[in-house]
Design a protein around this motif. Structure first.
Motif, PDB file in Angstrom:
ATOM      1  N   VAL A 246       0.760  -1.103  -0.055  1.00 29.94           N
ATOM      2  CA  VAL A 246       0.028   0.102  -0.208  1.00 29.94           C
ATOM      3  C   VAL A 246       0.911   1.228   0.092  1.00 29.94           C
ATOM      4  O   VAL A 246       1.841   1.395   0.705  1.00 29.94           O
ATOM      5  CB  VAL A 246      -1.094  -0.117   1.258  1.00 29.94           C
ATOM      6  N   LEU A 247       0.533   2.145  -0.782  1.00 30.89           N
ATOM      7  CA  LEU A 247       1.253   3.566  -0.950  1.00 30.89           C
ATOM      8  C   LEU A 247       0.356   4.370  -0.338  1.00 30.89           C
ATOM      9  O   LEU A 247      -1.007   4.821  -0.727  1.00 30.89           O
ATOM     10  CB  LEU A 247       1.717   3.814  -2.421  1.00 30.89           C
ATOM     11  N   VAL A 248       0.791   5.547   0.367  1.00 25.89           N
ATOM     12  CA  VAL A 248      -0.131   6.584   0.964  1.00 25.89           C
ATOM     13  C   VAL A 248       0.787   7.852   0.936  1.00 25.89           C
ATOM     14  O   VAL A 248       1.903   7.983   1.447  1.00 25.89           O
ATOM     15  CB  VAL A 248      -0.258   6.221   2.625  1.00 25.89           C
ATOM     16  N   SER A 249      -0.222   8.895   0.426  1.00 24.53           N
ATOM     17  CA  SER A 249       0.645  10.064   0.075  1.00 24.53           C
ATOM     18  C   SER A 249       0.007  11.093   1.427  1.00 24.53           C
ATOM     19  O   SER A 249      -0.890  10.589   2.051  1.00 24.53           O
ATOM     20  CB  SER A 249       0.417  10.925  -1.015  1.00 24.53           C
TER      21      SER A 249
ATOM     22  N   ALA B 194       2.383   7.581  -9.184  1.00 25.62           N
ATOM     23  CA  ALA B 194       1.844   6.309  -8.610  1.00 25.62           C
ATOM     24  C   ALA B 194       1.249   5.011  -9.559  1.00 25.62           C
ATOM     25  O   ALA B 194       1.375   3.958  -9.551  1.00 25.62           O
ATOM     26  CB  ALA B 194       0.832   6.475  -7.434  1.00 25.62           C
ATOM     27  N   ILE B 195       0.644   5.686 -10.513  1.00 19.94           N
ATOM     28  CA  ILE B 195       0.021   5.049 -11.544  1.00 19.94           C
ATOM     29  C   ILE B 195       0.942   4.522 -12.308  1.00 19.94           C
ATOM     30  O   ILE B 195       0.878   3.266 -12.897  1.00 19.94           O
ATOM     31  CB  ILE B 195      -0.911   6.245 -12.541  1.00 19.94           C
ATOM     32  N   PHE B 196       2.265   4.801 -12.547  1.00 14.09           N
ATOM     33  CA  PHE B 196       3.351   4.206 -13.136  1.00 14.09           C
ATOM     34  C   PHE B 196       3.665   3.061 -12.491  1.00 14.09           C
ATOM     35  O   PHE B 196       4.295   2.262 -13.138  1.00 14.09           O
ATOM     36  CB  PHE B 196       4.506   5.165 -13.325  1.00 14.09           C
ATOM     37  N   ARG B 197       3.550   2.944 -11.182  1.00 15.93           N
ATOM     38  CA  ARG B 197       4.102   1.982 -10.196  1.00 15.93           C
ATOM     39  C   ARG B 197       2.730   1.253  -9.786  1.00 15.93           C
ATOM     40  O   ARG B 197       3.354   0.093  -8.988  1.00 15.93           O
ATOM     41  CB  ARG B 197       4.984   2.687  -9.300  1.00 15.93           C
ATOM     42  N   MET B 198       1.693   1.026 -10.340  1.00 18.87           N
ATOM     43  CA  MET B 198       0.691   0.168 -10.005  1.00 18.87           C
ATOM     44  C   MET B 198       0.940  -1.415 -10.493  1.00 18.87           C
ATOM     45  O   MET B 198       1.358  -1.293 -11.593  1.00 18.87           O
ATOM     46  CB  MET B 198      -0.722   0.640 -10.215  1.00 18.87           C
ATOM     47  N   LYS B 199       0.536  -2.272  -9.661  1.00 18.71           N
ATOM     48  CA  LYS B 199       0.603  -3.543 -10.174  1.00 18.71           C
ATOM     49  C   LYS B 199      -0.777  -3.555 -11.033  1.00 18.71           C
ATOM     50  O   LYS B 199      -1.870  -2.998 -10.919  1.00 18.71           O
ATOM     51  CB  LYS B 199       0.341  -4.512  -9.144  1.00 18.71           C
TER      52      LYS B 199
ATOM     53  N   PRO C  44      10.043  -2.386  -5.616  1.00 21.41           N
ATOM     54  CA  PRO C  44      10.075  -3.206  -6.861  1.00 21.41           C
ATOM     55  C   PRO C  44       8.839  -3.656  -7.470  1.00 21.41           C
ATOM     56  O   PRO C  44       8.688  -3.765  -8.765  1.00 21.41           O
ATOM     57  CB  PRO C  44      11.331  -3.649  -6.929  1.00 21.41           C
ATOM     58  N   GLU C  45       8.145  -4.366  -6.509  1.00 25.21           N
ATOM     59  CA  GLU C  45       7.049  -5.138  -6.912  1.00 25.21           C
ATOM     60  C   GLU C  45       5.752  -4.471  -7.410  1.00 25.21           C
ATOM     61  O   GLU C  45       4.917  -4.680  -7.902  1.00 25.21           O
ATOM     62  CB  GLU C  45       6.566  -6.298  -5.843  1.00 25.21           C
ATOM     63  N   GLY C  46       5.808  -3.136  -6.982  1.00 21.69           N
ATOM     64  CA  GLY C  46       4.681  -2.190  -7.348  1.00 21.69           C
ATOM     65  C   GLY C  46       3.729  -2.321  -6.390  1.00 21.69           C
ATOM     66  O   GLY C  46       3.757  -2.869  -5.134  1.00 21.69           O
ATOM     67  N   PHE C  47       2.493  -1.579  -6.475  1.00 18.94           N
ATOM     68  CA  PHE C  47       1.527  -1.299  -5.365  1.00 18.94           C
ATOM     69  C   PHE C  47      -0.039  -2.037  -5.669  1.00 18.94           C
ATOM     70  O   PHE C  47      -0.452  -1.784  -6.739  1.00 18.94           O
ATOM     71  CB  PHE C  47       1.137   0.129  -5.311  1.00 18.94           C
TER      72      PHE C  47
ATOM     73  N   MET D  22      -1.890  -2.842  10.462  1.00 19.32           N
ATOM     74  CA  MET D  22      -2.780  -3.975  11.217  1.00 19.32           C
ATOM     75  C   MET D  22      -3.108  -5.127  10.332  1.00 19.32           C
ATOM     76  O   MET D  22      -3.191  -6.393  11.040  1.00 19.32           O
ATOM     77  CB  MET D  22      -3.780  -3.362  11.821  1.00 19.32           C
ATOM     78  N   LEU D  23      -3.057  -4.864   9.250  1.00 19.29           N
ATOM     79  CA  LEU D  23      -3.678  -6.047   8.084  1.00 19.29           C
ATOM     80  C   LEU D  23      -2.363  -6.641   7.705  1.00 19.29           C
ATOM     81  O   LEU D  23      -2.443  -7.379   6.735  1.00 19.29           O
ATOM     82  CB  LEU D  23      -4.684  -5.728   7.094  1.00 19.29           C
ATOM     83  N   GLY D  24      -1.100  -6.280   8.224  1.00 22.96           N
ATOM     84  CA  GLY D  24      -0.145  -6.897   7.614  1.00 22.96           C
ATOM     85  C   GLY D  24       0.480  -6.798   6.257  1.00 22.96           C
ATOM     86  O   GLY D  24       1.121  -7.121   5.603  1.00 22.96           O
ATOM     87  N   CYS D  25       0.179  -5.391   6.017  1.00 19.69           N
ATOM     88  CA  CYS D  25       0.453  -4.841   4.531  1.00 19.69           C
ATOM     89  C   CYS D  25       1.784  -4.197   4.715  1.00 19.69           C
ATOM     90  O   CYS D  25       2.379  -3.981   5.993  1.00 19.69           O
ATOM     91  CB  CYS D  25      -0.492  -3.864   4.222  1.00 19.69           C
ATOM     92  N   LYS D  26       2.511  -4.026   3.566  1.00 25.89           N
ATOM     93  CA  LYS D  26       3.626  -3.429   3.471  1.00 25.89           C
ATOM     94  C   LYS D  26       3.255  -2.014   3.055  1.00 25.89           C
ATOM     95  O   LYS D  26       2.552  -1.906   2.159  1.00 25.89           O
ATOM     96  CB  LYS D  26       4.563  -3.996   2.315  1.00 25.89           C
TER      97      LYS D  26
END
Ligand code: NDP
Length: 335
Positions: free
Chosen positions: A151-154, A233-238, A215-218, A170-174
């Motif tokens: 997850v990416l957050v601005s 962010a759009i460039f780096r979305m999965k 590197p894996e994206g969001f 809390m949900l174990g996200c990166k």
């Protein structure tokens, strides 16, 4: 009996650019309790929020412009000082939308009683209030947050963003968090335990930075800022990633027409879901948000910081400083 109310008013509309203190004035008026407006409330905490900026222009928006010279509105917490209503008693703590003033009279229709708890009352303007609710609804209803995703957050050092980071952890996200000062970066890393935090003001090539650090994206991007950051962010979305459009603060005070996204092809090719939302559509969806958040706060799973300015006279400065990123966590005015 008469009551003196001191309030913040807008002196003129601000079509473009950052508001300045001279755009506001502190005024006062005398109020009198009567048969219809038979409750007197004294505010003790006032919230300043980015959405207020949109109400300082004459442009059509989801809330009407503030009336020049009149009381501005906003969320606040106060205490009932006098009441001839059967529904409210002297001493009741109440949430209201009559902020930006120290005292007001009303008929009680729009007051919400706050049940005293072990949490500070002003948390009803932060994690237990509109900004916490925004994080919760944005993540679960619109972002379809799932365990162990990236997850990416601005604007992650602010009120909404810091809550988003912690729920996702809390949900174990990166969690990859962007913010505008080294102090906020430190808080996000050391106390909120995000996986990576960075000061976007010091990054030359945002797309490259996001690629190098993740590197894996969001899977999910919680967008509080819009503009160039959204494009990066759009460039780096999965593939099949989700973008929740919560805010566009980087575009709120621009002085020229914002340019559009240049990479919509990525939305198509990666089959992204891009969803905007307004928390005002969810004012009555309080559960399970309230019980979850009370539990998390009590258990110390969600931490919160506040930046507090003292006195109604400081409210315009608090609002301008919020837009300039001077807050860590929730920006509040204490009266
Ligand atoms: P914050 O506590 O996050 O405060 C605003 C922050 O925005 C500042 O501290 C600053 O932090 C950041 N900022 C200012 N200018 C820029 C810029 N040019 N580029 C990037 N960041 C900038 O506010 P909230 O938590 O109350 O709100 C966060 C976002 O969520 C806002 O966009 C707001 O409009 C939106 N929102 C949307 C709601 C909805 O219903 N959709 C409801 C509530 C809020 P920094 O140091 O990082 O620059």
């Amino acid at each position: 009996m008469t009551i003196k109310s001191k309030y913040v008013a807008l002196k003129n509309y601000i079509p473009l650019g950052l508001p300045k203190e001279i755009d506001f004035e502190i005024k006062s008026r005398v109020l009198e309790l009567n048969d219809e407006n038979n409750i007197h409330v004294k505010n003790s905490w006032i919230s300043v929020d980015p959405y207020m900026r949109a109400r300082m222009t004459e442009r059509k928006n989801y809330k009407p412009p503030f009336n020049i010279g009149e009381e501005m509105e906003g969320y606040a917490i106060g205490t009932v000082e006098q009441s001839a209503s059967r529904s409210f008693n002297k001493g009741d703590l109440v949430f209201n939308n009559n902020g930006m003033r120290d005292n007001f009279i009303c008929n009680g229709k729009d007051l919400k009683k706050i049940n005293s708890s072990n949490l500070p009352i002003q948390s009803y303007l932060g994690p237990l209030g509109m900004t916490g609710h925004t994080a919760y609804i944005g993540l679960f209803k619109y972002g379809k947050l799932r365990e162990k995703q990236t997850v990416l957050v601005s604007s992650a050092g602010g009120s909404v963003g810091s809550t988003v980071c912690q729920i996702a952890k809390m949900l174990g996200c990166k969690v990859i968090a962007s913010t505008g000062s080294d102090e906020k970066v430190e808080w996000l890393k050391e106390e909120l335990k995000v996986d990576h935090a960075f000061n976007y003001k010091k990054i030359d090539n945002l797309v490259l930075h996001l690629k190098e650090t993740c590197p894996e994206g969001f899977d999910l991007y919680f967008d509080n800022v819009g503009g160039d950051f959204l494009e990066a962010a759009i460039f780096r979305m999965k593939n099949f990633g989700r973008i929740v459009i919560c805010g566009r603060i980087s575009q709120m005070n621009v002085t020229s027409t914002p340019t559009g996204l240049k990479n919509m092809a990525h939305v198509l090719v990666k089959r992204l879901t891009v969803k905007g939302f307004l928390i005002f559509d969810h004012e009555n969806d309080n559960e399970p948000f309230e019980s979850d958040m009370k539990k998390w706060l009590t258990e110390g799973k969600i931490k919160f910081k506040e930046t507090i300015y003292e006195g109604i006279e400081k409210a315009p400065k608090a609002f301008i400083d919020l837009l300039n990123g001077k807050n860590i966590g929730k920006m509040l005015v204490k009266i």
